[in-house]
Write a protein that holds these residues in place. Structure first.
Motif, PDB file in Angstrom:
ATOM      1  N   TYR A  44       3.810   3.296  -5.043  1.00 21.74           N
ATOM      2  CA  TYR A  44       5.141   3.041  -5.560  1.00 21.74           C
ATOM      3  C   TYR A  44       4.936   4.117  -6.671  1.00 21.74           C
ATOM      4  CZ  TYR A  44       8.912   1.063  -7.961  1.00 21.74           C
ATOM      5  OH  TYR A  44      10.149   0.935  -8.679  1.00 21.74           O
ATOM      6  N   THR A  45       4.048   4.101  -7.451  1.00 23.88           N
ATOM      7  CA  THR A  45       4.167   4.765  -8.740  1.00 23.88           C
ATOM      8  C   THR A  45       4.215   6.485  -8.342  1.00 23.88           C
ATOM      9  OG1 THR A  45       2.904   3.236  -9.974  1.00 23.88           O
ATOM     10  CG2 THR A  45       3.012   5.287 -10.819  1.00 23.88           C
ATOM     11  N   THR A  46       3.456   6.627  -7.260  1.00 21.86           N
ATOM     12  CA  THR A  46       3.602   8.129  -6.887  1.00 21.86           C
ATOM     13  C   THR A  46       5.022   8.605  -6.579  1.00 21.86           C
ATOM     14  OG1 THR A  46       1.104   7.973  -6.137  1.00 21.86           O
ATOM     15  CG2 THR A  46       2.574   9.967  -5.328  1.00 21.86           C
ATOM     16  N   VAL A  47       5.646   7.692  -5.754  1.00 29.12           N
ATOM     17  CA  VAL A  47       6.985   8.119  -5.437  1.00 29.12           C
ATOM     18  C   VAL A  47       7.952   8.137  -6.721  1.00 29.12           C
ATOM     19  CG1 VAL A  47       9.009   7.250  -4.469  1.00 29.12           C
ATOM     20  CG2 VAL A  47       6.828   7.046  -3.126  1.00 29.12           C
ATOM     21  N   ARG A 107       8.801  -1.990   7.096  1.00 24.93           N
ATOM     22  CA  ARG A 107       8.514  -3.066   6.086  1.00 24.93           C
ATOM     23  C   ARG A 107       7.583  -2.409   4.757  1.00 24.93           C
ATOM     24  NH1 ARG A 107       7.618  -6.709   9.154  1.00 24.93           N
ATOM     25  NH2 ARG A 107       5.260  -7.051   8.930  1.00 24.93           N
ATOM     26  N   TRP A 108       6.365  -1.795   5.512  1.00 28.08           N
ATOM     27  CA  TRP A 108       5.558  -1.352   4.423  1.00 28.08           C
ATOM     28  C   TRP A 108       6.070   0.033   3.683  1.00 28.08           C
ATOM     29  CZ3 TRP A 108       1.625  -3.402   2.338  1.00 28.08           C
ATOM     30  CH2 TRP A 108       0.928  -4.467   2.711  1.00 28.08           C
ATOM     31  N   PHE A 113       8.457   3.215  -0.950  1.00 32.53           N
ATOM     32  CA  PHE A 113       9.433   4.051  -1.139  1.00 32.53           C
ATOM     33  C   PHE A 113      10.716   3.239  -2.132  1.00 32.53           C
ATOM     34  CE2 PHE A 113       7.473   6.533   1.628  1.00 32.53           C
ATOM     35  CZ  PHE A 113       7.413   7.846   1.081  1.00 32.53           C
ATOM     36  N   GLU A 114      10.513   1.895  -2.342  1.00 28.85           N
ATOM     37  CA  GLU A 114      11.669   0.967  -2.865  1.00 28.85           C
ATOM     38  C   GLU A 114      12.249   1.715  -4.143  1.00 28.85           C
ATOM     39  OE1 GLU A 114      12.368  -3.414  -4.688  1.00 28.85           O
ATOM     40  OE2 GLU A 114      10.225  -2.739  -4.076  1.00 28.85           O
ATOM     41  N   TYR A 115      11.635   2.672  -5.030  1.00 29.21           N
ATOM     42  CA  TYR A 115      12.280   3.125  -5.949  1.00 29.21           C
ATOM     43  C   TYR A 115      13.660   4.039  -5.559  1.00 29.21           C
ATOM     44  CZ  TYR A 115      13.356   6.235 -10.004  1.00 29.21           C
ATOM     45  OH  TYR A 115      13.889   6.782 -10.960  1.00 29.21           O
ATOM     46  N   LEU A 116      13.596   4.868  -4.219  1.00 27.89           N
ATOM     47  CA  LEU A 116      14.589   5.404  -3.919  1.00 27.89           C
ATOM     48  C   LEU A 116      15.953   4.336  -3.466  1.00 27.89           C
ATOM     49  CD1 LEU A 116      13.013   7.830  -1.137  1.00 27.89           C
ATOM     50  CD2 LEU A 116      14.127   8.492  -3.152  1.00 27.89           C
TER      51      LEU A 116
END
Length: 738
Positions: A44-47, A107-108, A113-116
């Motif tokens: 997540y942090t990488t995205v 789902r994964w 990529f939830e930040y998007l």
């Protein structure tokens, strides 16, 4: 917090090696541990860092495209080849498996990529969400490629199950869910693709079955198969289709099996609807109703055939009675007519029970029954209308001397009233019934007053108070007459000088209630004239405002006749008694002498003398001794007459009053039509001819079926009497003149 500096490519390399490839290995079933919380946070942090490089270039769109490419590469390289290399049921299994895996992948990746979603897509209203994008990729790359093939396989499996083979219902449920889930707000893959093709195939399948079964099977067997098919199709939907499909699927099956073949099925010669009715196949008829009741307008054809069937049965009964009446002597015609009424009543009972038990009292079948009975219940038999026959039937039921219980009589009266509802000319029934009621009340031939009141109550409830008002008045008159008779006895006891020396009773009637009777100025013998005067004196003590009109034709007398062998009590009419009393003072009288002394017309005197000298009991001797009465005949008392009975009744030949009754009804109808027209015009003031006629028919149809020509004739008559006038500009428009 300052984001770690690296290029998008470097960040993506990390995402690919540590996230995407690992996820693919898991989906492909390789031995790979699941993601830990730390790994998920790192991805997540990488995205986040890829999207927020300094000096803040906009990398979010670039990362979004990379996210999309992940699905495309995986589907093209792994998913699609795996599905396309398989066939039939195995292909469906693979499709379902790949779709389940794809949902896991969505789902994964949506988590990574939830930040998007939170920072980028929320501002881009025309961009798909991460989840929607994953579904769209699968739909565009997999469903559009193999969807039609999958639908064909599903339909093939459904048809196999219809033929009795076992299939994997769980698999079809999963495929059905896939068709639903793969759609979007704009595209309904389940309904537009799968359901449409499945319903079309269903129609074709059952069309073939119907064409085969309609030839091979009887109507009951065909309906059993149709019912079973409908049950299985509903079961099919509940196991592996969307609930919204049930109504459409059932309608297709109903259309092909029941509606398309309706005419052939219902009219099968030995097992169709009419045959089932004749054989009283209750279970099969109930099944037919259940099957067609579910279909809009499905019962109309059955109700139409039902109407024709009842009409045929009833018409056959009428024809049978007509033929029997034609071939028998007049004395037995009445018996045949009563048999007809009983048979029609039995037919009504049977069909009312059928409508209630088999057809759930459905409106269409009640309407069919009513219209059918109206057809044959209004046919004449031996020249006598059905209204007259019903009146005679009531008279027969209410006659004295029956051994039936009160319950049986009540039941029969109830059935007659039900039959009357189908008769158009209820006013003719009312007039004939009134005539017969009068004879029962006046000559005490009725069963009892309770039954008389009971049927009047039933008629009143069914047809309104106006229908029975005169009849109720007649019954009341008889009750009051008894009170008058009691008072008369008291009057005679208290006034011995007024006693005429013979027992007599008088029945006072209200002229408006009773049928019209001819009144003659009969010249009564002294003994009888004294009775009349005594009652007049008595009646004057009771009321001063009423005038008595004597109807001698309704009277009866009991007189003692002394013959050579013995004295016999004779029960005769007032006219017969008056004629016989003349022979107390004369041994021999001519026709003209009797006519002069009694003041009777030739026709009435001929009937009177015929009953006393030419019929069964020859109380008078006639010269010459012929079977007919002529003005030149002479009569004398027959002292040698004898009979084994000590009390005999000498009937007078009946007068056919049917023609008179019909004439009276026709006259009353003209008055009734006049009243209806005036009533309508008084409320409307101005009305067109056609609408006036229609309203008039509606108002009068509860009593009789008015003739349109008669209505128009009465309108013209009302114009001449200044009740109405024509509009000068529009001749078809009428105005009411107050």
């Amino acid at each position: 917090m300052v984001a770690k500096t690296f290029t998008v490519e470097e960040g993506w390399e990390y995402m690919k090696n540590n996230g995407i490839l690992k996820l693919i290995r898991i989906l492909e079933g390789l031995s790979e541990p699941s993601f830990t919380i730390a790994e998920s946070m790192m991805l997540y942090t990488t995205v986040y860092n890829m999207c927020n490089q300094h000096p803040r270039p906009d990398n979010s769109e670039k990362v979004y495209k990379k996210y999309q490419e992940v699905f495309e590469e995986y589907i093209i390289s792994k998913v699609l080849p795996s599905i396309k290399e398989k066939h039939g049921e195995i292909m469906l299994m693979e499709l379902v498996k790949r779709w389940v895996n794809h949902k896991v992948m969505i789902r994964w990746l949506s988590r990574f990529f939830e930040y998007l979603s939170r920072s980028y897509l929320v501002k881009k209203l025309d961009f798909s969400s991460l989840e929607e994008l994953g579904v769209t990729r699968f739909r565009n790359l997999v469903y559009l490629e193999v969807g039609r093939n999958a639908i064909d396989v599903v339909i093939t499996l459904i048809n196999k199950e219809r033929e009795g083979q076992q299939i994997d219902r769980g698999l079809l449920k999963n495929v059905s869910d896939f068709f639903i889930e793969i759609g979007s707000e704009c595209i309904n893959c389940y309904e537009m693709d799968f359901e449409a093709l499945m319903l079309q195939d269903t129609s074709e399948y059952y069309s073939r079955k119907a064409s085969k079964w309609i030839v091979e099977d009887s109507c009951p067997d065909y309906m059993l198969k149709a019912e079973e098919c409908l049950k299985r199709e509903r079961d099919r939907v509940s196991h592996y289709m969307h609930p919204s499909t049930e109504k459409k699927l059932v309608e297709k099956v109903q259309h092909e099996l029941l509606m398309v073949k309706s005419k052939q099925l219902l009219e099968k010669e030995c097992s169709g609807f009419c045959a089932l009715l004749r054989e009283e196949k209750v279970e099969d008829l109930s099944r037919m109703y259940r099957l067609y009741h579910e279909i809009p307008q499905g019962l109309e054809n059955i109700a139409s055939i039902y109407k024709e069937h009842i009409t045929g049965e009833g018409t056959a009964l009428v024809k049978e009675a007509e033929d029997a009446a034609t071939n028998q002597d007049a004395s037995k015609v009445g018996v045949q007519e009563q048999v007809l009424i009983r048979k029609i009543t039995k037919l009504l009972d049977k069909n009312v029970a059928q409508v209630k038990d088999l057809f759930s009292n459905h409106t269409l079948f009640n309407k069919a029954l009513k219209e059918a009975f109206e057809v044959f219940c209004n046919k004449a038999v031996a020249g006598r209308s059905s209204a007259e026959l019903l009146a005679a039937s009531c008279d027969n039921i209410l006659h004295k001397g029956g051994n039936e219980s009160d319950e049986d009589i009540e039941e029969k009266l109830e059935k007659v009233v039900k039959l009357l509802a189908f008769i158009y000319d209820k006013d003719i029934f009312a007039e004939f019934y009134r005539k017969k009621l009068a004879r029962r009340l006046l000559f005490e031939r009725g069963a009892n007053e309770d039954h008389e009141k009971s049927i009047l109550s039933k008629l009143k409830q069914q047809f309104g108070g106006l229908f029975t008002s005169k009849m109720e008045g007649m019954v009341t008159d008889i009750i009051l007459a008894r009170e008058y008779q009691t008072k008369l006895v008291e009057y005679l006891c208290s006034n011995s000088n007024a006693n005429p020396g013979i027992d007599f009773s008088v029945t006072v009637l209200t002229s408006g209630f009773w049928p019209t009777y001819k009144s003659f100025n009969l010249s009564l013998p002294t003994e009888m004239a004294k009775c009349v005067q005594v009652f007049k004196d008595f009646y004057d003590t009771q009321t001063k405002h009423r005038r008595l009109t004597w109807i001698y034709s309704l009277g009866t007398c009991n007189i003692n006749a002394k013959f050579e062998t013995k004295t016999i009590e004779l029960i005769v009419s007032t006219y017969q008694a008056a004629a016989l009393l003349l022979f107390n003072s004369s041994d021999r009288l001519s026709f003209s002498e009797i006519r002069t002394q009694l003041n009777l017309t030739d026709d009435d005197l001929v009937r009177l003398l015929h009953s006393l000298s030419c019929a069964k009991y020859k109380i008078l001797k006639k010269e010459p001794n012929t079977k007919t009465i002529s003005p030149t005949d002479n009569f004398e008392f027959n002292y040698k007459f004898t009979d084994k009975m000590r009390r005999i009744k000498i009937p007078v030949p009946p007068v056919d009053e049917r023609k008179k009754v019909i004439e009276e009804v026709d006259k009353d109808r003209r008055y009734t039509i006049d009243a209806a027209i005036v009533r309508i015009m008084k409320s409307r003031k101005v009305l067109e001819l056609q609408k006036l006629v229609i309203e008039c028919v509606e108002q009068l149809s509860n009593m009789f079926k008015p003739d349109i020509k008669l209505i128009k004739r009465q309108i013209e008559d009302l114009i001449t009497r200044d009740y109405l006038e024509r509009d000068q500009d529009n001749p078809s428009m009428f105005k009411y003149l107050a």
